[in-house]
Design a protein around this motif. Sequence first.
Motif, mmCIF file in Angstrom:
data_model
loop_
_atom_site.group_PDB
_atom_site.id
_atom_site.type_symbol
_atom_site.label_atom_id
_atom_site.label_comp_id
_atom_site.label_asym_id
_atom_site.label_seq_id
_atom_site.Cartn_x
_atom_site.Cartn_y
_atom_site.Cartn_z
ATOM 1 N N LEU A 1 73.637 -4.876 3.820
ATOM 2 C CA LEU A 1 74.583 -6.180 3.925
ATOM 3 C C LEU A 1 73.416 -6.805 2.853
ATOM 4 C CD1 LEU A 1 74.842 -7.213 8.021
ATOM 5 C CD2 LEU A 1 77.269 -5.770 6.100
ATOM 6 N N ASP B 1 79.946 -0.018 -3.591
ATOM 7 C CA ASP B 1 81.619 1.236 -2.555
ATOM 8 C C ASP B 1 81.020 2.025 -1.735
ATOM 9 O OD1 ASP B 1 83.977 0.529 -4.968
ATOM 10 O OD2 ASP B 1 83.782 -0.490 -3.065
ATOM 11 N N GLY C 1 79.439 0.921 0.863
ATOM 12 C CA GLY C 1 80.260 0.666 1.979
ATOM 13 C C GLY C 1 80.945 1.893 2.996
ATOM 14 N N VAL C 2 81.009 2.711 2.268
ATOM 15 C CA VAL C 2 81.672 4.203 3.072
ATOM 16 C C VAL C 2 79.985 4.459 4.142
ATOM 17 C CG1 VAL C 2 82.051 6.825 2.358
ATOM 18 C CG2 VAL C 2 82.451 4.655 1.029
ATOM 19 N N ARG D 1 78.222 2.463 5.340
ATOM 20 C CA ARG D 1 77.591 1.541 6.174
ATOM 21 C C ARG D 1 78.722 2.082 7.446
ATOM 22 N NH1 ARG D 1 77.115 -2.443 2.966
ATOM 23 N NH2 ARG D 1 79.233 -3.431 2.912
ATOM 24 N N GLY D 2 80.268 2.602 6.956
ATOM 25 C CA GLY D 2 80.823 2.429 7.804
ATOM 26 C C GLY D 2 80.745 3.920 8.583
ATOM 27 N N ILE E 1 87.448 -10.653 14.478
ATOM 28 C CA ILE E 1 88.411 -11.304 13.894
ATOM 29 C C ILE E 1 88.603 -12.224 14.125
ATOM 30 C CG2 ILE E 1 90.013 -10.769 12.404
ATOM 31 C CD1 ILE E 1 87.411 -10.083 11.665
ATOM 32 N N MET F 1 88.998 1.480 8.939
ATOM 33 C CA MET F 1 88.097 1.225 7.596
ATOM 34 C C MET F 1 87.334 2.638 6.817
ATOM 35 S SD MET F 1 88.035 -1.511 6.796
ATOM 36 C CE MET F 1 88.401 -3.326 7.525
ATOM 37 N N GLU G 1 86.040 -13.473 7.524
ATOM 38 C CA GLU G 1 86.484 -11.577 8.439
ATOM 39 C C GLU G 1 86.421 -10.611 7.017
ATOM 40 O OE1 GLU G 1 90.715 -13.024 9.104
ATOM 41 O OE2 GLU G 1 90.878 -11.534 8.139
ATOM 42 N N MET H 1 82.898 -9.700 7.586
ATOM 43 C CA MET H 1 82.791 -8.474 8.252
ATOM 44 C C MET H 1 83.954 -6.982 7.491
ATOM 45 S SD MET H 1 81.257 -9.690 10.764
ATOM 46 C CE MET H 1 81.704 -8.673 11.547
ATOM 47 N N TYR H 2 85.433 -7.333 7.354
ATOM 48 C CA TYR H 2 85.537 -5.883 6.655
ATOM 49 C C TYR H 2 84.877 -5.204 6.137
ATOM 50 C CZ TYR H 2 89.838 -8.360 8.373
ATOM 51 O OH TYR H 2 90.692 -8.342 9.524
ATOM 52 N N PHE H 3 84.013 -5.813 4.989
ATOM 53 C CA PHE H 3 82.979 -5.005 3.692
ATOM 54 C C PHE H 3 81.877 -4.693 4.827
ATOM 55 C CE2 PHE H 3 81.618 -4.713 -0.252
ATOM 56 C CZ PHE H 3 79.889 -4.457 0.380
ATOM 57 N N SER H 4 81.292 -5.337 5.560
ATOM 58 C CA SER H 4 80.398 -4.955 6.603
ATOM 59 C C SER H 4 80.876 -3.469 7.400
ATOM 60 C CB SER H 4 79.720 -5.730 7.559
ATOM 61 O OG SER H 4 80.478 -6.080 8.916
ATOM 62 N N PHE H 5 82.039 -3.482 7.983
ATOM 63 C CA PHE H 5 82.343 -2.234 8.458
ATOM 64 C C PHE H 5 82.723 -1.433 7.351
ATOM 65 C CE2 PHE H 5 82.446 -4.242 12.161
ATOM 66 C CZ PHE H 5 82.591 -5.090 11.925
ATOM 67 N N GLY H 6 82.598 -1.146 5.653
ATOM 68 C CA GLY H 6 82.989 0.310 5.115
ATOM 69 C C GLY H 6 84.128 -0.439 4.214
ATOM 70 N N SER H 7 84.259 -1.397 3.939
ATOM 71 C CA SER H 7 85.242 -1.609 2.734
ATOM 72 C C SER H 7 85.001 -1.716 1.216
ATOM 73 C CB SER H 7 86.737 -3.146 3.234
ATOM 74 O OG SER H 7 86.085 -4.336 3.349
ATOM 75 N N SER H 8 85.749 -1.395 0.639
ATOM 76 C CA SER H 8 85.085 -1.496 -0.520
ATOM 77 C C SER H 8 85.821 -3.646 -1.000
ATOM 78 C CB SER H 8 85.899 -0.380 -1.727
ATOM 79 O OG SER H 8 87.371 -1.009 -1.951
ATOM 80 N N LYS H 9 84.671 -3.317 -2.543
ATOM 81 C CA LYS H 9 85.647 -4.714 -3.253
ATOM 82 C C LYS H 9 87.337 -4.719 -3.650
ATOM 83 C CE LYS H 9 84.066 -6.650 -7.513
ATOM 84 N NZ LYS H 9 83.723 -6.779 -8.482
#
Lengths: 254, 791
Positions: free
Chosen positions: A58, A79, A82-83, A85-86, A99, A114, B672, B675-683
Amino acid sequence: MANYMLEANDVIRQFKQYDSVITAVDRCSLKVEDGEFVAIIGASGSGKSTLLHVLAGLDRPQGGSVYIRGQNITAMSPDELGVFRGNYLGIVFQKHNLIPQLTALENILIPTVMCDKKDHTFQEHLKKLILALKIGNRLSHLPSELSGGQQQRVAIARALINRPQVLFADEPTGNLDRKNADEVLELLLELKKMIGQTLIMVTHDMSIADKADKIYMMDNGKLFLYKDKQGYYKTSYELEMKAALESERAKPLE
Amino acid sequence: MSLFKNLSSAKKNITYNYKRYICFLVILFLIQTLFAFVLVLYANNNANELNYLEDEYDYHLQLQNLTRDQFYYILDKSNNDMNPYFEVTRGTETQISGTSNVRYDMYIKFLDRDVDFDYNVFNSSLEKDIAELGENYQVFLSPLYDYEDDLFINTFICFLTCLFIFVCGCIIIYLLDSIMVNHYKFQYGIYMTFGANFKKLFKTAFAEMFVLSVMAFIPSQIVTNISTYAMLKGHGQPYTFNLLSVFLSLILCICVAAVPVFINIKNVSRKTPLYLISALDNTNLISSPRASADILDYTFPGKLEALSVTRFRKYGIKLIASTVSFSLLFFGCMYLGASYLKTLDYRKPEFTINFTGRKVVSEEKDKEDDSKEDDTSGDGSIYDIFENDKQKDDKDKSTVYDFTYNDEIKDYLYSFEGIEAIIKNCSTYAIDINSHVKLSKNQARLFGGETNENGERCYLNALYTVLDREVADIFDYFGYKIEGDIDKVINDSSYVAIPYGYNNADKFKLSVGDTIYIATDSKMLHSVYYVSGDYDYIMGLMLEGYEFSYAEYTVGAIIRDMPVGVEFPLYMNGEAYTRLTGNEVIYDSIDIIVNPDISNDTYDALLSDLRHAADYYSNMVIHNNNSKVLGEIEKNKNYSSVYLFVAIVLLSVSPVLWFFSQILFYLKRRPEFDMYFSFGSSKRQIRKAYIIDGIIYASVSAVVYTLMAFLLSWLLTAFLNSVFYAPGEYVRFYYSLPAIPYIIGLLVTCAAAFLSSLLPYLTYINACHPIFTGKKFEGKKDIISEGETGL
């Protein structure tokens, strides 16, 4: 590098504040085996949360490297990270960070949107999580309609929905009372057994850390091994700190 | 805390947190500029109008066609009165052409401020004596006399405009302040926890608004006075600096800022501190769902962000409603401005001539000149009269002729320079001959008229009017749209031409070729009594009290866009008119439209020519409507600039609201997106989320704005036709959607909606988030060495 789920080498993380530089993480190294429960303890402001954020991808260190599953996450692009981590990592925050406009169930399912890791066992896994965390009757409520303990359970479910190989927990019981804190910890350990994942937890609570396979201690940005399978490495906290400061090195690991 | 400390503290707060207050400063600047503009223009308009009138008219009262005795009687009174309240500014003596008679005109100016009072005194003390000395004089009041009434109207308009700005300003400041209070309610909760109450919070908030108003004061005054100066000078008018307007605008602006702040702080202080503290994120803006959505098949950001937008619908609806409202106010202002310009351009009659009089000529000449009279086409030939006038004595021999407007008079008048059109009128009210117009149910719109027992609609407010080629040419002159064939109506007595309705509103659903009925005869069933009432009420009584016979007529033409008052004209040729009304076709009054660009000398010459023409027809009365002067005064008021300025200010509120609100809203959504980024979303996905929000808000705004613009256009058209401008007041407005204001409003709204979602993304990305820098770790390059750390 073999056999370690996570390996960090000489990680440095610094922050600039006006004219001064703060070194939150100062050449920290650690190794975590697959399936281990590792606790990182330390006083407030010692840099343990910063270290956890770097290990979880992070945050970006200024120096050193972090390998997870043999892959250097510090060399990945945002990117790619991110993948990664997901797919492989789960994170539980102290403030849960749900959220606000999504219900409990929607919050839990966010990681699946995600990174789609659903298979034929997904529904079963979801049910198990919900039952284990005892949030079945609150799934359609917004976070503002849940208690602190319930919010943290939802956050744990969210972190585990994709069956991550490594779970990072940043003081998950920090905002909870004793009873809830014990319950959440029990759940985490139970789920760890159930899913067979590696758990790295930051905490300032020694009673929680004692349950870990390995304890690292953080002080002023420096990381020391405090306990492993062979036992504790210091008779008292102060002596160890003094010795560490004089030698400027932690005891090397085999 | 003393007042000075409050203000000093407010100034510091504003200086250190200037980003938070920029929007308020801009809006207060605009509001103050608007107030100042209206007030400065009002002051200058009044002064310029008085100067203009005093240049054009040196009198309040004009007495025409006085006898010598009357003239000198009044002059004597003026010179010998101990406490004079009027003066004779000038008098003219003109010999009536062809006679030895002399007519006198007198121009009187009242000396006191209250001209009404002076005029009443004049009438009560002198009118009887003047009337005894002669009967045929006319009295006219000049526009200078009406200046005080005009001043009252100007003041009222200025008051209404300032009130409108005040209300809009309060709403704008309220919206901005409530957005800010909502964003910082956590801080307010903490303050209240530690003792802050309404009084303290309000003092602080009001002090900030006061300081901002003062900061905006000088720039707004500079902008206002320079722009007003440029505008007035551009129109060739003098500019006068008005100190009262300057300070009044500041005071009004402070009041505008105080009212909404009072309301907002009152609302906040009523809530418990805990409620405010716990509302750290956007929770209070969320609409709680009844059940979870099935997001397993959702995509990110796609459907998931759309779900978030629907959950934030409370926020979205409020924001879109308030921003679109201001875009619509802009649209409405531009619409009204364009309508106002239309009324300025409309050609109003400059003179109205009534042929009420009869010319006295020799009876003997009447018999001798029979053959010559037979040669004429009207009721009396001008040329014959000229001939007779040269030969006769004016007292001993007399023969009566009735003079009305005819072709020869028409040619004579058109020979005068400056006359552009002559409108003649020969008509009879349906109510005067116990007649009415009957339409079938399908031919009439919902409201208007009276329904008879067969469901047919009857209209008593018809005005049977003669149509010939000359009247039809006037339709062309004004550019009215004609459906059908007007020549058919002129040539065939079974055809009529009818307008779209009355009171400037569509009342009929007629097509060319339709059959309508006109009551030609009536048989009383029982007495009908009424003292007063509107046409429909009286029609109802008449339908009960009479049995009517009807004649069929065919609609040969429908006239669109013509201003129509309470009574609507029903046009028919002379034969049909006489058959229906029993009256001869006599044109006893005309309206003369003058070319607006003629010089003052030409105008004076025209007036003199008309007076000479009137000399030949005793008691042919010329009414000077002063339309040219009044039109100039109206144009010089520059109200169109006020409309434009107000419109631009109102439009600028929309993007200010969008950006201010969205920046704070997305600031609270940053965790928020983290958080989306931490779950794996990209820029890229995060950027897409913001873009999706922008597209949703822009699309919904566009739809709402378009629908409301259509509705507003329709409402404004109805309002203008029936309320704002008196029905029949020379201008008819028809429904349209003005393209340019609509497009500008739409573009600004949509662009602001979209960009206000995109801008927070850019600030989010640039907010020192290390992960978003996109750089790969490059080994030791980024490490600060031990020596450099200073540890």
